[in-house]
Design a protein around this motif. Structure first.
Motif, PDB file in Angstrom:
ATOM      1  N   PRO A  74      -9.000  -4.965   4.843  1.00 20.65           N
ATOM      2  CA  PRO A  74      -7.667  -5.319   4.912  1.00 20.65           C
ATOM      3  C   PRO A  74      -7.155  -6.559   4.075  1.00 20.65           C
TER       4      PRO A  74
ATOM      5  N   VAL B  90       0.866  -1.334  -0.101  1.00 20.28           N
ATOM      6  CA  VAL B  90       0.012   0.146  -0.022  1.00 20.28           C
ATOM      7  C   VAL B  90       0.749   1.108   0.048  1.00 20.28           C
TER       8      VAL B  90
ATOM      9  N   TRP C 256       5.779 -12.779   4.140  1.00 21.19           N
ATOM     10  CA  TRP C 256       4.918 -13.482   5.118  1.00 21.19           C
ATOM     11  C   TRP C 256       3.693 -13.660   4.886  1.00 21.19           C
TER      12      TRP C 256
ATOM     13  N   ASP D 111      -4.201  -1.767   5.616  1.00 24.59           N
ATOM     14  CA  ASP D 111      -4.527  -2.458   6.805  1.00 24.59           C
ATOM     15  C   ASP D 111      -4.759  -1.572   7.951  1.00 24.59           C
TER      16      ASP D 111
ATOM     17  N   SER E 121      10.609   0.085   8.162  1.00 21.73           N
ATOM     18  CA  SER E 121      11.564  -0.705   9.076  1.00 21.73           C
ATOM     19  C   SER E 121      11.911  -1.751   9.098  1.00 21.73           C
ATOM     20  N   GLU E 122      11.392  -2.679   7.920  1.00 19.11           N
ATOM     21  CA  GLU E 122      11.728  -3.933   7.914  1.00 19.11           C
ATOM     22  C   GLU E 122      12.040  -4.253   6.394  1.00 19.11           C
TER      23      GLU E 122
ATOM     24  N   HIS F 220      -5.089  -5.999  -2.318  1.00 18.98           N
ATOM     25  CA  HIS F 220      -5.655  -5.165  -3.466  1.00 18.98           C
ATOM     26  C   HIS F 220      -6.680  -4.202  -3.181  1.00 18.98           C
TER      27      HIS F 220
ATOM     28  N   ARG G 262      -6.143  -9.782  13.397  1.00 22.43           N
ATOM     29  CA  ARG G 262      -5.153  -8.926  13.159  1.00 22.43           C
ATOM     30  C   ARG G 262      -5.781  -7.633  13.755  1.00 22.43           C
TER      31      ARG G 262
ATOM     32  N   CYS H 240       0.867   3.916   6.277  1.00 23.04           N
ATOM     33  CA  CYS H 240       0.692   2.841   5.875  1.00 23.04           C
ATOM     34  C   CYS H 240       1.402   1.645   6.481  1.00 23.04           C
ATOM     35  N   THR H 241       1.284   1.538   7.795  1.00 23.84           N
ATOM     36  CA  THR H 241       1.992   0.500   8.662  1.00 23.84           C
ATOM     37  C   THR H 241       1.365  -0.736   8.755  1.00 23.84           C
TER      38      THR H 241
ATOM     39  N   SER I  82       1.203 -15.845  11.950  1.00 30.85           N
ATOM     40  CA  SER I  82       1.206 -16.194  10.563  1.00 30.85           C
ATOM     41  C   SER I  82       2.539 -16.246  10.004  1.00 30.85           C
TER      42      SER I  82
ATOM     43  N   ALA J 253      -3.748   4.687   4.499  1.00 28.52           N
ATOM     44  CA  ALA J 253      -4.398   3.536   3.477  1.00 28.52           C
ATOM     45  C   ALA J 253      -3.877   2.088   3.955  1.00 28.52           C
TER      46      ALA J 253
ATOM     47  N   GLY K 229       9.725   4.709  11.042  1.00 30.82           N
ATOM     48  CA  GLY K 229       8.950   6.055  10.972  1.00 30.82           C
ATOM     49  C   GLY K 229       8.027   6.330  11.975  1.00 30.82           C
TER      50      GLY K 229
HETATM   51  C1  LIG Z   1      -0.970 -15.132   6.250  1.00 24.68           C
HETATM   52  C2  LIG Z   1      -1.877 -14.029   5.360  1.00 24.68           C
HETATM   53  C3  LIG Z   1      -2.158 -14.388   4.157  1.00 24.68           C
HETATM   54  C4  LIG Z   1      -2.648 -13.180   3.340  1.00 24.68           C
HETATM   55  N1  LIG Z   1      -3.367 -13.329   1.934  1.00 24.68           N
HETATM   56  C5  LIG Z   1      -3.770 -12.350   1.355  1.00 24.68           C
HETATM   57  C6  LIG Z   1      -4.207 -12.663   0.167  1.00 24.68           C
HETATM   58  O1  LIG Z   1      -3.848 -13.924  -0.562  1.00 24.68           O
HETATM   59  N2  LIG Z   1      -4.662 -11.566  -0.609  1.00 24.68           N
HETATM   60  C7  LIG Z   1      -4.857 -10.588  -0.162  1.00 24.68           C
HETATM   61  O2  LIG Z   1      -5.603  -9.713  -0.537  1.00 24.68           O
HETATM   62  N3  LIG Z   1      -4.508 -10.197   1.371  1.00 24.68           N
HETATM   63  C8  LIG Z   1      -3.896 -11.165   1.980  1.00 24.68           C
HETATM   64  N4  LIG Z   1      -3.758 -11.000   3.310  1.00 24.68           N
HETATM   65  C9  LIG Z   1      -3.734  -9.615   3.844  1.00 24.68           C
HETATM   66  C10 LIG Z   1      -2.424  -8.729   3.263  1.00 24.68           C
HETATM   67  O3  LIG Z   1      -1.285  -9.274   3.598  1.00 24.68           O
HETATM   68  C11 LIG Z   1      -2.697  -7.112   3.784  1.00 24.68           C
HETATM   69  O4  LIG Z   1      -3.951  -6.671   3.519  1.00 24.68           O
HETATM   70  C12 LIG Z   1      -1.542  -6.404   3.144  1.00 24.68           C
HETATM   71  O5  LIG Z   1      -0.328  -6.742   3.514  1.00 24.68           O
HETATM   72  C13 LIG Z   1      -1.586  -4.668   3.572  1.00 24.68           C
HETATM   73  O6  LIG Z   1      -0.651  -4.205   3.160  1.00 24.68           O
HETATM   74  P1  LIG Z   1      -0.154  -2.937   3.787  1.00 24.68           P
HETATM   75  O7  LIG Z   1       0.986  -2.315   3.126  1.00 24.68           O
HETATM   76  O8  LIG Z   1      -1.171  -2.319   4.492  1.00 24.68           O
HETATM   77  O9  LIG Z   1       0.632  -3.530   5.272  1.00 24.68           O
HETATM   78  P2  LIG Z   1       1.788  -4.334   5.212  1.00 24.68           P
HETATM   79  O10 LIG Z   1       1.931  -5.189   4.155  1.00 24.68           O
HETATM   80  O11 LIG Z   1       1.996  -4.971   6.579  1.00 24.68           O
HETATM   81  O12 LIG Z   1       3.016  -3.493   5.197  1.00 24.68           O
HETATM   82  C14 LIG Z   1       3.201  -2.531   6.440  1.00 24.68           C
HETATM   83  C15 LIG Z   1       4.711  -2.017   6.030  1.00 24.68           C
HETATM   84  O13 LIG Z   1       4.981  -1.056   7.144  1.00 24.68           O
HETATM   85  C16 LIG Z   1       6.059  -1.420   7.755  1.00 24.68           C
HETATM   86  N5  LIG Z   1       6.128  -0.623   9.043  1.00 24.68           N
HETATM   87  C17 LIG Z   1       5.343  -0.824   9.962  1.00 24.68           C
HETATM   88  N6  LIG Z   1       5.325   0.097  11.170  1.00 24.68           N
HETATM   89  C18 LIG Z   1       6.453   0.964  10.762  1.00 24.68           C
HETATM   90  C19 LIG Z   1       6.940   2.330  11.070  1.00 24.68           C
HETATM   91  N7  LIG Z   1       6.660   2.739  12.352  1.00 24.68           N
HETATM   92  N8  LIG Z   1       8.056   2.703  10.403  1.00 24.68           N
HETATM   93  C20 LIG Z   1       8.445   2.128   9.109  1.00 24.68           C
HETATM   94  N9  LIG Z   1       7.707   1.068   8.542  1.00 24.68           N
HETATM   95  C21 LIG Z   1       6.945   0.474   9.170  1.00 24.68           C
HETATM   96  C22 LIG Z   1       6.192  -2.707   8.170  1.00 24.68           C
HETATM   97  O14 LIG Z   1       7.491  -3.236   8.206  1.00 24.68           O
HETATM   98  C23 LIG Z   1       5.589  -3.274   6.667  1.00 24.68           C
HETATM   99  O15 LIG Z   1       6.749  -3.326   5.883  1.00 24.68           O
HETATM  100  C24 LIG Z   1      -2.868 -12.061   3.912  1.00 24.68           C
HETATM  101  C25 LIG Z   1      -2.624 -11.707   5.289  1.00 24.68           C
HETATM  102  C26 LIG Z   1      -1.728 -12.777   5.893  1.00 24.68           C
HETATM  103  C27 LIG Z   1      -1.283 -12.591   7.362  1.00 24.68           C
END
Ligand SMILES: Cc1cc2nc3c(=O)[nH]c(=O)nc-3n(C[C@H](O)[C@H](O)[C@H](O)COP(=O)(O)OP(=O)(O)OC[C@H]3O[C@@H](n4cnc5c(N)ncnc54)[C@H](O)[C@@H]3O)c2cc1C
Length: 465
Positions: free
Chosen positions: A308, A14, A44, A302, A34-35, A311, A263, A138-139, A159, A300, A109
């Motif tokens: 969450p 995101v 993961w 999760d 951060s990761e 897509h 979650r 977008c954490t 997970s 934006a 951050g």
């Molecule tokens: C086992 C599993 C399977 C899944 N399968 C699907 C699937 O098939 N299809 C689907 O649509 N969704 C799936 N999901 C859900 C999907 O993984 C999430 O909706 C998606 O990853 C959300 O994206 P995001 O960018 O919001 O958050 P994330 O992918 O969690 O990314 C957040 C990022 O922010 C970083 N971060 C956090 N805090 C900080 C900080 N303070 N400073 C700097 N960086 C920071 C983290 O290190 C991470 O890299 C699944 C979830 C799980 C647990």
């Protein structure tokens, strides 16, 4: 002078999209991560979990045809999963980001006042960067656990452990019957683990149509998973390398214990208090992704708790970036429903696939949700039995449900459960988002012989009723 036009905290799918679309719109952008750049999804979550499931599903599909005796090597599945998870290195994604004109800042951050972000690097150095137009949080989200007596004395799987394990456990208990629970139970069962599922509710996936639970329970049990519904977990204790679970008086010893009970949005250590915001619960945003009272702060994915899924979070990212770019140019960018500045689909047109065998694919409202919201609802339920499904596999078993708003003659929701139904979903999403009248859908003719012929059967049944 600010350091960047836009600063994104969190470089998951995101955050990457917010930054990418901001740059495409002519702004400068930095991601603070951060990761690993790429986030939960790449390393993961979505990607490795689907890699663990895919071979088993393909082999099961082949075995449904007469005369096929396919087998596979679990070690090869784990090797392929490692490759799909890029061996947990983000060089490729960093190269992509830099190639897209995005600056990557390594560290944690935190919002540190208006338009300001502090970045704490691994060695503890703190730098401060400022944004001219927007900071986007977008954490993502983090797993939760119910209070379980004895939990502190064991090292459970969450997970991340379930998607990245390098050995097939001999036995695995899964707590929770949501998406992660059902997918990981089937993945590891098909890779050779003896799996027990402990589910508090009387059915799996309790927020989805009941037909989903029935068929997925059947599918899991056919793979040897011991699915226990309405099962309570009393306590856990260590036993050598394993865990002993107390389940209603019974002692169950397993090698690994996966907690898959949900979650929560990751808002607790992101500096939101520095601008007077709550650090518990989701980051509440309007449909353009903006936080009320802070015209420079966006969220934006999760972290907002809206939908969450990768897509849907990327959709929110495209919308938020469009709004940021327009506002940076002095335009108002009102989030009018279905405009390019409003993530309207989040409210009632979210598609999702649960990648079990059988698959579950759904979009929009369930019958229960639509009824509760006061719509005039008619539901059509059918077995998926078409020339296409008959050709697809011997004894193909599946179900379809269509929820219709009879006043407006449009679809409110559609659910398919069955082998290989995921690719049927986008047609349903288009019909729900487009609010295509059923009288017009009658002219959308499914190709013969495909599983999509179920659309014709659903419409015929609706018209004859
Ligand atoms: C086992 C599993 C399977 C899944 N399968 C699907 C699937 O098939 N299809 C689907 O649509 N969704 C799936 N999901 C859900 C999907 O993984 C999430 O909706 C998606 O990853 C959300 O994206 P995001 O960018 O919001 O958050 P994330 O992918 O969690 O990314 C957040 C990022 O922010 C970083 N971060 C956090 N805090 C900080 C900080 N303070 N400073 C700097 N960086 C920071 C983290 O290190 C991470 O890299 C699944 C979830 C799980 C647990």
């Amino acid at each position: 002078m600010s350091d960047y036009d836009v600063i994104v905290i969190g470089g998951g799918p995101v955050g990457e999209n917010v930054a990418d679309y901001a740059v495409r719109g002519g702004l400068t952008a930095a991601i603070v991560e951060s990761e690993l750049v790429g986030g939960e999804c790449s390393y993961w979550a979505c990607m490795p979990s689907k890699a663990l499931l895919r071979t088993g599903h393909a082999v099961a599909a082949a075995r449904r045809l007469p005369g096929v005796t396919a087998t596979y090597d679990p070690a090869a599945v784990l090797t392929r999963r490692d490759e799909i998870a890029a061996h947990w290195h983000d060089d490729g994604q960093v190269r992509w980001a830099e190639g897209a004109g995005i600056t990557v800042l390594r560290g944690v951050g935190r919002v540190a006042g208006e338009r300001t972000v502090s970045v704490t690097s691994a060695d503890g150095t703190v730098t401060t960067v400022t944004a001219e137009h927007a900071v986007a949080v977008c954490t993502g989200s983090v797993p939760t656990s119910p209070p379980i007596p004895g939990l502190d004395s064991i090292r459970p799987w969450y997970s991340r452990d379930a998607t990245s394990a390098h050995e097939v456990p001999g036995s695995l208990a899964v707590l929770g019957g949501g998406v992660v629970g059902v997918e990981m139970a089937q993945a590891w069962a098909r890779l050779g683990a003896k799996v027990t599922m402990l589910v508090r509710d009387p059915r799996l996936l309790p927020n989805q149509e009941p037909i989903a639970s029935e068929l997925i329970v059947d599918g899991l049990r056919a793979d040897g998973v011991d699915v226990r519904l309405e099962a309570g977990l009393d306590s856990v204790e260590p036993d050598g390398d394993g865990v002993v679970l107390s389940v209603g008086g019974e002692k169950l010893r397993v090698d690994k214990f996966l907690i898959a009970t949900g979650r929560r949005p990751n808002t607790s250590d992101v500096g939101l208090a520095s601008v007077g915001l709550d650090e518990k619960g989701p980051l509440t945003v309007d449909d353009s992704g903006r936080v009320a009272g802070h015209d420079w702060l966006y969220g934006a994915g999760d972290v907002t708790g809206r939908a969450p899924l990768t897509h849907q979070g990327k959709y929110e990212a495209r919308i938020a970036a469009a709004a940021i770019v327009a506002r940076a140019k002095g335009q108002t960018a009102e989030p009018e429903p279905w405009s390019e500045y409003a993530a309207t689909a989040d409210h009632h047109a979210v598609p999702q696939v649960v990648f079990t065998d059988p698959e579950l694919a759904f979009v929009g409202r369930t019958e229960a949700q639509a009824t509760q919201e006061g719509f005039a609802v008619r539901t059509v339920d059918l077995d998926i039995s078409t020339a296409g499904s008959y050709l697809h596999a011997e004894n193909y078993t599946g179900k379809a449900r269509m929820v219709v708003d009879t006043e407006r003659d449009v679809l409110l929701g559609v659910t398919f459960v069955g082998p290989d139904v995921a690719e049927l979903l986008h047609a349903a999403t288009i019909a729900v988002v487009g609010e295509v009248p059923l009288s017009r859908l009658w002219h959308a003719v499914p190709a013969y012989p495909t599983i999509s012929e179920i659309w014709l059967r659903l419409l015929e049944t609706y018209r004859s009723g």
